[in-house]
Design a protein around this motif. Structure first.
Motif, short mmCIF file in Angstrom:
data_model
loop_
_atom_site.label_atom_id
_atom_site.label_comp_id
_atom_site.label_asym_id
_atom_site.label_seq_id
_atom_site.Cartn_x
_atom_site.Cartn_y
_atom_site.Cartn_z
N ASP A 199 15.86 15.43 -40.59
CA ASP A 199 16.68 16.09 -41.61
C ASP A 199 18.08 15.51 -41.66
N PHE A 200 18.68 15.61 -42.84
CA PHE A 200 20.11 15.38 -43.00
C PHE A 200 20.77 16.75 -42.95
N GLN B 79 16.12 6.31 -35.09
CA GLN B 79 16.84 5.48 -36.04
C GLN B 79 16.59 6.00 -37.46
N HIS B 80 17.63 6.00 -38.29
CA HIS B 80 17.53 6.51 -39.66
C HIS B 80 18.15 5.52 -40.64
N THR B 81 17.86 5.73 -41.92
CA THR B 81 18.54 5.00 -42.98
C THR B 81 19.16 6.00 -43.94
N VAL B 82 20.13 5.53 -44.70
CA VAL B 82 20.66 6.25 -45.86
C VAL B 82 20.37 5.32 -47.02
N TYR C 248 23.55 12.22 -56.53
CA TYR C 248 23.05 11.02 -55.85
C TYR C 248 21.98 11.40 -54.83
N PRO C 249 20.72 11.47 -55.25
CA PRO C 249 19.65 11.74 -54.29
C PRO C 249 19.43 10.51 -53.39
N TYR C 250 19.17 10.75 -52.12
CA TYR C 250 18.94 9.66 -51.18
C TYR C 250 17.89 10.08 -50.15
N LEU C 251 17.46 9.13 -49.35
CA LEU C 251 16.38 9.35 -48.40
C LEU C 251 16.59 8.56 -47.13
N GLU D 143 10.95 9.61 -44.93
CA GLU D 143 10.85 10.15 -46.29
C GLU D 143 9.58 10.97 -46.46
N SER D 144 8.46 10.51 -45.93
CA SER D 144 7.19 11.22 -46.10
C SER D 144 7.20 12.58 -45.41
N ARG D 145 8.14 12.78 -44.50
CA ARG D 145 8.27 14.07 -43.82
C ARG D 145 9.40 14.91 -44.43
N GLY D 146 9.90 14.46 -45.57
CA GLY D 146 10.87 15.25 -46.32
C GLY D 146 12.32 15.02 -45.96
N MET D 147 12.64 13.89 -45.32
CA MET D 147 14.04 13.64 -44.97
C MET D 147 14.75 13.04 -46.17
#
Length: 145
Positions: free
Chosen positions: A46-47, A69-72, A124-127, A132-136
């Motif tokens: 989650d964010f 590790q995450h991305t924006v 600005y929607p982002y992931l 992403e597939s888990r709703g982040m």
């Protein structure tokens, strides 16, 4: 087994587990709203917060406060038309960011930050690509000054 003893054990274990999770997720970091050095943090999937409001000209800072590790990564087709694309790793398109992730680039390591300055009002929607597939997903709402 005595039902009350069982339930007391489950509640106690759950409380201890959740207390441990919150300290791991926080890692001693606080958002700017709490006097820290970032606006949006991450947990494992989650964010936090998921929706953030900024003003035109504001620089928003994301910090990887989790252990993964995450991305924006902006959803390219959903951000305002006259704006600059944004993604951790400096990619200029959503596809380039996805390709970059698949090649080991663009991830934000634990404790590191990514920032972007928003110059155009809008949503600005982002992931996070790997989650992403888990709703982040999240949204930055940019308002006029």
């Amino acid at each position: 087994m005595n039902r009350r003893a069982f339930l007391a054990g489950v509640v106690g274990a759950t409380s201890v587990t959740l207390a441990g999770c919150s300290s791991v997720l926080n890692m001693g970091s606080e958002s700017r709203s709490m006097g820290g050095d970032f606006d949006i943090g991450t947990s494992s999937m989650d964010f936090h917060p998921e929706k953030f409001t900024a003003t035109v000209g504001d620089t928003v800072v994301w910090k990887n406060t989790g252990m993964r590790q995450h991305t924006v990564t902006a959803y390219e087709n959903l951000i305002p038309d006259d704006t600059e694309y944004f993604a951790s790793g400096g990619f200029d398109s959503e596809q380039a960011a996805r390709d970059g992730w698949n090649n080991g680039k663009g991830g934000i390591l634990q404790g590191r930050t990514y920032e972007h300055t928003f110059e155009v009002p809008g949503e600005y929607p982002y992931l996070c690509i790997p989650h992403e597939s888990r709703g982040m997903v999240g949204t930055i709402v940019v308002k006029e000054k």
